[in-house]
Enzyme design. Structure first.
Site, PDB file in Angstrom:
ATOM      1  N   ILE A 205      -8.920  -0.961 -10.450  1.00  0.00           N
ATOM      2  CA  ILE A 205      -7.577  -0.386 -10.587  1.00  0.00           C
ATOM      3  C   ILE A 205      -7.451   0.313 -11.929  1.00  0.00           C
ATOM      4  CG2 ILE A 205      -5.120  -0.934 -10.774  1.00  0.00           C
ATOM      5  CD1 ILE A 205      -5.559  -3.186  -8.770  1.00  0.00           C
ATOM      6  N   SER A 206      -7.952  -0.331 -12.970  1.00  0.00           N
ATOM      7  CA  SER A 206      -7.900   0.266 -14.313  1.00  0.00           C
ATOM      8  C   SER A 206      -8.583   1.621 -14.341  1.00  0.00           C
ATOM      9  CB  SER A 206      -8.600  -0.648 -15.323  1.00  0.00           C
ATOM     10  OG  SER A 206      -8.081  -1.942 -15.300  1.00  0.00           O
ATOM     11  N   LEU A 207      -9.773   1.695 -13.746  1.00  0.00           N
ATOM     12  CA  LEU A 207     -10.549   2.931 -13.794  1.00  0.00           C
ATOM     13  C   LEU A 207      -9.873   4.057 -13.023  1.00  0.00           C
ATOM     14  CD1 LEU A 207     -14.216   1.631 -13.491  1.00  0.00           C
ATOM     15  CD2 LEU A 207     -12.814   1.990 -15.540  1.00  0.00           C
TER      16      LEU A 207
ATOM     17  N   ALA B 244     -10.850  -3.597 -17.277  1.00  0.00           N
ATOM     18  CA  ALA B 244     -11.726  -2.477 -16.926  1.00  0.00           C
ATOM     19  C   ALA B 244     -12.234  -2.614 -15.498  1.00  0.00           C
ATOM     20  CB  ALA B 244     -12.904  -2.393 -17.895  1.00  0.00           C
ATOM     21  N   GLY B 245     -11.355  -3.107 -14.628  1.00  0.00           N
ATOM     22  CA  GLY B 245     -11.707  -3.230 -13.222  1.00  0.00           C
ATOM     23  C   GLY B 245     -11.421  -1.941 -12.472  1.00  0.00           C
TER      24      GLY B 245
ATOM     25  N   CYS C   1       0.823  -1.215   0.000  1.00  0.00           N
ATOM     26  CA  CYS C   1       0.000   0.000   0.000  1.00  0.00           C
ATOM     27  C   CYS C   1       0.852   1.257   0.000  1.00  0.00           C
ATOM     28  CB  CYS C   1      -0.926  -0.011   1.212  1.00  0.00           C
ATOM     29  SG  CYS C   1      -1.926   1.476   1.373  1.00  0.00           S
TER      30      CYS C   1
ATOM     31  N   HIS D 117     -23.302  21.965   7.565  1.00  0.00           N
ATOM     32  CA  HIS D 117     -23.693  22.437   6.234  1.00  0.00           C
ATOM     33  C   HIS D 117     -22.672  23.470   5.739  1.00  0.00           C
ATOM     34  CE1 HIS D 117     -26.320  23.911   3.024  1.00  0.00           C
ATOM     35  NE2 HIS D 117     -26.013  25.134   3.412  1.00  0.00           N
TER      36      HIS D 117
END
Length: 446
Positions: A171-173, A168-169, A45, A428
């Protein structure tokens, strides 16, 4: 060959393992931490995944030049690596051993560093070797200097003008979203027809549409044919096409890093996916040997690895109440723009289980803070048990959802009825106050 004996040996420097090493050292127990690469002090990580990728993502959203961001990232990660090393190495009862470990018996390892070898014997042994990328069989992929995994892509010093991504998982995105923000041309290729198949269609369709509007092109389903130098050849709709790239990212999943560990010399068993088999308290099939983190399968997150440490700490020195089966719903976030986060059941999962639910939906554009941030696109969804009023799951595609999802995860864990969140006073303007409106009205029970 020198032989070294320790009460505890941890193979790999991931989140769960390093936290366990620190805890045991503070109890005065002898601990050896074996790490194959000095570049991995602190684990995946910190060095090659969550932290460097999010560092670059944030700076892409701020409009920073890629080369400057990459240089700053390298300095930042080097500092974390150094800090993690000394966090353990400076402990009197911790011995850091650099080298590649291989089992010769259940509690005995041979560690090789260059031409040097040492035998390490453990009373208790913890396997924490993580996961590694899965590479498809594709002609021209292996040995091509311009074909990268996420590890190498995060080490780039210069921005690729044209980036191809296989897969297109999630990580890819994240990489697609980041590099298009830096100004790269990004094309994603996937062999599967359905985009984000595990997500509800209304959310998946919005994510794809928003990424396309920002400049990411998707090609699916395709049949990958070969790579020749800097060109990917693929077949789609019975026609052969090609895409010329500067760099190509292969992001087709990760698998447990158990190869070449010598597990055949032990009674430690693997499942059919190559993951170490563990019971509910992370024990392997060998006595006094445990597995931590990605290497035993399941969700591949640093925070689940940390929870593995909590289980081990409780089992070794607590009341032995914590177990994997008690973990419950684990929140996740995909750091695209805006962030996609989820926890618990979504609609298609609930329907597959034939689980009744009340559906709550809210367009992100209805939240003032989202408009203030200039990111009104997105959708919030939640499923509620019609009998108990407890939240079954939530999916949030909105700015800052990576913070908001933790609140809903806690609500699920604590079995808080949705009405308490509906009537809660939030500051807010914030994204969290959107929960007041999300839970105000429900669709019919499904």
């Amino acid at each position: 060959m020198e032989k070294m004996n320790f009460k505890n040996v941890i193979v790999g420097w991931g989140k769960g393992g390093k936290t366990l090493a620190k805890f045991l050292a503070e109890r005065g127990e002898s601990v050896a931490v074996i790490e194959a690469s000095p570049k991995m002090y602190g684990g995946t990580c910190i060095n090659i995944a969550c932290i460097p990728s999010k560092y670059l993502i944030v700076r892409s959203e701020r409009g920073m030049d890629f080369a400057d961001a990459a240089a700053q990232k390298a300095t930042f990660i080097a500092g974390l690596n150094h800090k993690n090393y000394h966090n353990l190495a400076d402990e009197e009862s911790v011995t850091v051993i650099n080298g590649r470990a291989r089992f010769v018996a259940n509690h005995e390892l041979e560690v090789t560093a260059g031409t040097d070898k040492v035998r390490v014997v453990a009373e208790r042994l913890f396997i924490n070797t993580g996961a590694k990328p899965v590479l498809p069989e594709l002609l021209g992929l292996v040995g091509n200097p311009d074909v990268l995994t996420s590890t190498e892509l995060l080490d780039l010093k210069e921005q690729p003008k044209k980036l191809a991504i296989i897969g297109a998982g999630y990580i890819s995105l994240e990489f697609a979203s980041m590099f298009v923000d830096y100004g790269s041309e990004v094309a994603v290729f996937d062999v599967r027809e359905e985009f984000l198949a595990r997500e509800d269609r209304d959310l998946a369709d919005r994510v794809k549409s928003d990424l396309e509007a920002r400049g990411v092109s998707f090609h699916a389903p395709v049949e990958l044919q070969e790579i020749r130098e800097k060109t990917l050849f693929y077949k789609q709709n019975d026609a052969t096409h090609h895409f010329k790239f500067d760099k190509l990212l292969v992001a087709t999943g990760r698998k447990a890093n158990t190869e070449n560990l010598g597990l055949e010399n032990t009674s430690i068993q693997l499942n059919t996916r190559g993951e170490i088999i563990v019971n509910d308290i992370l024990e392997t099939t060998a006595a006094q040997v445990w597995a931590i983190g990605d290497v035993h399968g399941g969700a591949q997150f640093t925070y689940t690895s940390l929870d593995d440490f909590r289980i081990l700490k409780n089992q070794l020195y607590g009341d032995k109440s914590r177990r994997l089966s008690d973990r419950g719903a684990v929140p996740t976030s995909v750091f695209i723009r805006p962030t996609l986060s989820s926890v618990g059941l979504n609609e298609q999962a609930a329907q597959a289980l034939d689980k009744p639910y009340r559906l709550f939906k809210l367009a992100t554009s209805a939240i003032v803070k989202a408009n203030v941030l200039g990111e009104p696109q997105g959708l919030l969804k939640a499923l509620v048990d019609p009998e108990t009023d407890e939240i079954l799951g939530a999916m949030i595609y909105a700015s800052e959802s990576h913070e908001l999802i933790n609140l809903l995860s806690l609500a699920i864990k604590a079995k808080i009825p949705y009405g308490m969140i509906r009537d809660q006073i939030f500051t807010h303007p914030t994204i969290s106050e959107g929960l007041n409106d999300l839970f105000a009205d429900a669709n019919e029970v499904k």
